[in-house]
Motif scaffolding. Structure first.
Motif, short mmCIF file in Angstrom:
data_model
loop_
_atom_site.label_atom_id
_atom_site.label_comp_id
_atom_site.label_asym_id
_atom_site.label_seq_id
_atom_site.Cartn_x
_atom_site.Cartn_y
_atom_site.Cartn_z
N GLY A 13 0.81 -1.21 0.00
CA GLY A 13 0.00 0.00 0.00
C GLY A 13 0.84 1.25 0.00
O GLY A 13 2.06 1.21 -0.15
N HIS A 14 0.19 2.37 0.18
CA HIS A 14 0.88 3.66 0.12
C HIS A 14 1.01 4.27 1.50
O HIS A 14 1.04 5.47 1.64
N HIS A 15 1.05 3.42 2.52
CA HIS A 15 1.12 3.92 3.88
C HIS A 15 2.47 4.55 4.17
O HIS A 15 3.52 4.01 3.82
N ARG A 16 2.43 5.68 4.83
CA ARG A 16 3.64 6.36 5.26
C ARG A 16 3.65 6.43 6.79
O ARG A 16 2.59 6.52 7.42
N PHE A 17 4.83 6.42 7.34
CA PHE A 17 4.96 6.54 8.78
C PHE A 17 4.78 8.00 9.20
O PHE A 17 5.10 8.92 8.43
N PRO A 18 4.28 8.23 10.40
CA PRO A 18 3.99 9.61 10.84
C PRO A 18 5.26 10.46 10.88
O PRO A 18 6.38 9.95 11.04
N ASN A 358 14.48 -21.79 14.06
CA ASN A 358 14.90 -21.95 15.45
C ASN A 358 13.85 -22.66 16.29
O ASN A 358 14.09 -22.94 17.46
N GLY A 359 12.66 -22.91 15.74
CA GLY A 359 11.68 -23.74 16.41
C GLY A 359 10.65 -23.03 17.25
O GLY A 359 9.60 -23.60 17.55
N TRP A 360 10.90 -21.77 17.64
CA TRP A 360 9.95 -21.08 18.51
C TRP A 360 9.34 -19.84 17.86
O TRP A 360 8.33 -19.32 18.35
N LEU A 361 9.92 -19.34 16.78
CA LEU A 361 9.49 -18.08 16.20
C LEU A 361 8.46 -18.33 15.11
O LEU A 361 8.80 -18.60 13.95
N TYR A 362 7.18 -18.29 15.49
CA TYR A 362 6.09 -18.42 14.53
C TYR A 362 5.76 -17.04 13.96
O TYR A 362 5.75 -16.05 14.68
N VAL A 363 5.51 -17.00 12.67
CA VAL A 363 5.27 -15.73 11.99
C VAL A 363 3.77 -15.46 11.94
O VAL A 363 3.01 -16.14 11.26
N TYR A 364 3.35 -14.47 12.70
CA TYR A 364 1.94 -14.06 12.76
C TYR A 364 1.94 -12.55 12.89
O TYR A 364 1.85 -12.00 13.99
N PRO A 365 2.09 -11.82 11.77
CA PRO A 365 2.23 -10.36 11.85
C PRO A 365 1.10 -9.67 12.59
O PRO A 365 1.32 -8.67 13.29
N GLU A 366 -0.11 -10.20 12.46
CA GLU A 366 -1.25 -9.59 13.15
C GLU A 366 -1.07 -9.59 14.66
O GLU A 366 -1.68 -8.78 15.37
N TYR A 406 9.14 -10.80 6.43
CA TYR A 406 8.76 -10.70 7.84
C TYR A 406 8.70 -9.22 8.22
O TYR A 406 7.71 -8.75 8.80
N TYR A 407 9.75 -8.48 7.92
CA TYR A 407 9.77 -7.06 8.26
C TYR A 407 8.64 -6.31 7.56
O TYR A 407 7.96 -5.47 8.18
N ARG A 408 8.43 -6.57 6.30
CA ARG A 408 7.39 -5.84 5.57
C ARG A 408 6.01 -6.07 6.20
O ARG A 408 5.25 -5.12 6.42
N GLU A 409 5.70 -7.32 6.51
CA GLU A 409 4.38 -7.63 7.04
C GLU A 409 4.20 -7.13 8.47
O GLU A 409 3.12 -6.65 8.84
N TYR A 410 5.24 -7.22 9.29
CA TYR A 410 5.13 -6.72 10.66
C TYR A 410 5.04 -5.19 10.67
O TYR A 410 4.29 -4.61 11.47
N LEU A 411 5.79 -4.53 9.81
CA LEU A 411 5.70 -3.07 9.73
C LEU A 411 4.33 -2.64 9.21
O LEU A 411 3.80 -1.60 9.61
N LYS A 412 3.75 -3.43 8.34
CA LYS A 412 2.40 -3.12 7.86
C LYS A 412 1.40 -3.15 9.02
O LYS A 412 0.55 -2.26 9.17
N GLN A 413 1.50 -4.17 9.86
CA GLN A 413 0.61 -4.26 11.02
C GLN A 413 0.88 -3.15 12.02
O GLN A 413 -0.05 -2.64 12.66
N LEU A 414 2.13 -2.75 12.14
CA LEU A 414 2.47 -1.62 13.00
C LEU A 414 1.78 -0.35 12.51
O LEU A 414 1.21 0.42 13.30
N LEU A 415 1.80 -0.12 11.20
CA LEU A 415 1.13 1.06 10.65
C LEU A 415 -0.37 1.01 10.87
O LEU A 415 -1.00 2.04 11.17
N LEU A 416 -0.96 -0.17 10.74
CA LEU A 416 -2.41 -0.29 11.00
C LEU A 416 -2.73 0.03 12.46
O LEU A 416 -3.75 0.66 12.75
#
Length: 490
Positions: A13-18, A358-366, A406-416
């Motif tokens: 998307g076109h989201h920008r950080f504040p 590593n066995g413990w880091l599950y990816v769930y950006p939400e 991972y970074y892209r999706e987590y940063l997207k959820q951060l912006l939301l």
């Protein structure tokens, strides 16, 4: 199947950080500095443990050299400048600064090293964010009981005062203690050089960590007017959600136990332990035949002393878990990342969530957006700094698409969370600047956005694809950037 193919469907998307939003990267002294016995530096508890227990580390390695940042700090500065970060979060080694663990001896070589690093950062327009304690306790302090000894409150306060006095004229953001969850819960279950005691020692540790943090906050009050800085603690918060219908109550109790136990005393309006946790441990203590609760109560004076000891809320976030109650007779394991023995709760990743190696880091950006909402609901509108967020791989490669996405999706959820939920997140920190010594994983677990060749005496550093992506996010203050192209020449 790589993480990219699972997550690439949604456009950034076109989201920008504040305006005013800050970006940084993080490291820790023990994981990158090396030079473990240079000059008058004394051994830390991790120096001793890794040297005595190589069989407990997959590659049998130590951090005696690590990234050699004690000697190659100028290369680190060049990487930071190339990234364009606003700040660099690093820690100051307790045994390098105070070789005896106490303020009777201050290492002039240690002072010189950190002064040089801080000054170089500022000369390059990068703010130093300093962690006072990132797990490298001096051997002497560890042998005297470490965090289970109530004198740690005084010893940590002395350490903080020395740092404020030496560096506070230039350091304006302080983190007292990194991840009490790891310092106390995981260490008390036998991880690394921890003192194993999950019934009483764990809770003593947590109590002393909170009081030590409050002591550092109190001491900083003597410097605040002149130095005009800010201070908080860096917790580790995971998101937990019900595994299925009927698991809501145990899930909220897990959230309060794993997150609120370290946050409620500081950030809530009431202070003290989370009431549901206090009730539960008191009952389980009675059922086990203890005369007193294994969760030591705070006095009214201590509640007031800890409550409000912050200038912002800081936390590290990597992963999420689902929760259900253990079934009758079902064993509950001892790894705090997966099970919570105190609550007889089982936690795991949900089927379909991608997982790091590593066995413990599950990816769930939400999960990042949800934990931010939970923090706002519980503690109100507080300035929040995400002090660590990152993804691990086991194979050396500059083509780290999984980490990039991972970074892209987590940063997207951060912006939301910022735009739609009104959460006041003011800064984000990627973990880590470069591959380093990852504690009990040695060099087999790689979180860096820069590759480090640990077989090379020069410790050559090279940017991965994720570093090029993060650089563009920082430059444009936007997620609307294409994936970069990079040639893997390892």
């Amino acid at each position: 199947m790589c993480l990219y193919s699972l997550l690439a469907g949604a456009a950034a998307g076109h989201h920008r950080f504040p305006d005013g939003f800050k970006f940084g990267v993080a490291t820790a002294a023990y994981q990158i500095e090396g030079s473990w016995n240079v000059s008058d530096k004394s051994p830390s508890m991790w120096d001793d443990w890794t040297q005595q227990n190589p069989h407990l580390i997959p590659d049998g390695s130590t951090a005696e050299v690590a990234c050699d940042s004690y000697n190659r700090w100028e290369e680190d500065i060049r990487m930071l400048k190339d990234l364009g970060v606003d700040y660099y979060r690093f820690s100051i080694s307790w045994p390098r600064l105070l070789p005896t663990g106490l303020p009777n001896q201050i290492s002039q070589d240690g002072v010189r090293y950190y002064n040089t690093l801080i000054n170089a950062l500022l000369q390059n327009g990068i703010q130093p964010y300093v962690t006072i304690y990132h797990w490298d306790m001096p051997r002497r302090i560890y042998n005297m009981g470490g965090w289970q000894n109530p004198l740690m409150i005084t010893w940590f306060g002395d350490l903080a005062r020395v740092m404020f006095s030496l560096f506070g004229d230039r350091v304006k953001t302080w983190l007292t203690i990194n991840e009490p969850l790891l310092v106390c819960d995981v260490s008390s279950q036998g991880w690394g050089p921890g003192k194993k005691d999950t019934e009483i020692g764990l809770h003593l540790c947590t109590r002393h960590v909170l009081l030590a943090h409050a002591r550092a906050y109190e001491i900083y009050g003597e410097f605040r007017e002149q130095q005009k800085g800010r201070l908080s603690i860096a917790n580790q918060f995971m998101w937990y959600e019900p595994e299925g219908p009927g698991d809501e109550e145990i899930t909220e109790l897990v959230l309060q136990y794993m997150n609120g136990r370290h946050a409620h005393p500081i950030f809530s309006k009431e202070g003290g332990w989370p009431p549901a946790v206090e009730r539960h441990v008191a009952k389980s203590s009675r059922d086990a035949g203890y005369g007193l609760s294994r969760l030591p109560p705070f006095s009214e004076e201590e509640i007031e002393y800890i409550r409000g000891s912050f200038d912002f809320l800081a936390f590290n976030h990597y992963t999420s878990q689902t929760v259900r109650a253990a079934r009758p007779g079902e064993p509950v394991g001892g790894d705090a990342f997966f099970d919570v023995p105190e609550l007889r709760a089982r936690t795991q990743g949900r089927p379909g969530w991608p997982a790091a190696e590593n066995g413990w880091l599950y990816v769930y950006p939400e999960g990042l957006r949800k934990i931010l909402g939970w923090l706002k609901q519980n503690y109100g509108d507080i300035d929040i700094i995400i002090t660590e967020n990152g993804y691990s791989t086991s194979v050396r490669s500059l083509q780290d698409d999984d980490r990039l996405h991972y970074y892209r999706e987590y940063l997207k959820q951060l912006l939301l969370a910022i735009e739609e939920d009104g959460v006041n997140v003011v800064a984000y920190t990627a973990w880590s600047l470069m591959d380093n010594f990852e504690w009990t994983d040695g060099y087999t677990s790689k979180f860096g956005i820069y590759d480090v060749d640990f077989s090379d005496p020069e410790r050559r550093r090279r940017p991965k694809k994720s570093a090029l992506f993060y650089r563009e996010v920082i430059r444009t203050r936007s997620l609307d950037v294409p994936d970069p192209h990079i040639k893997d020449e390892l």
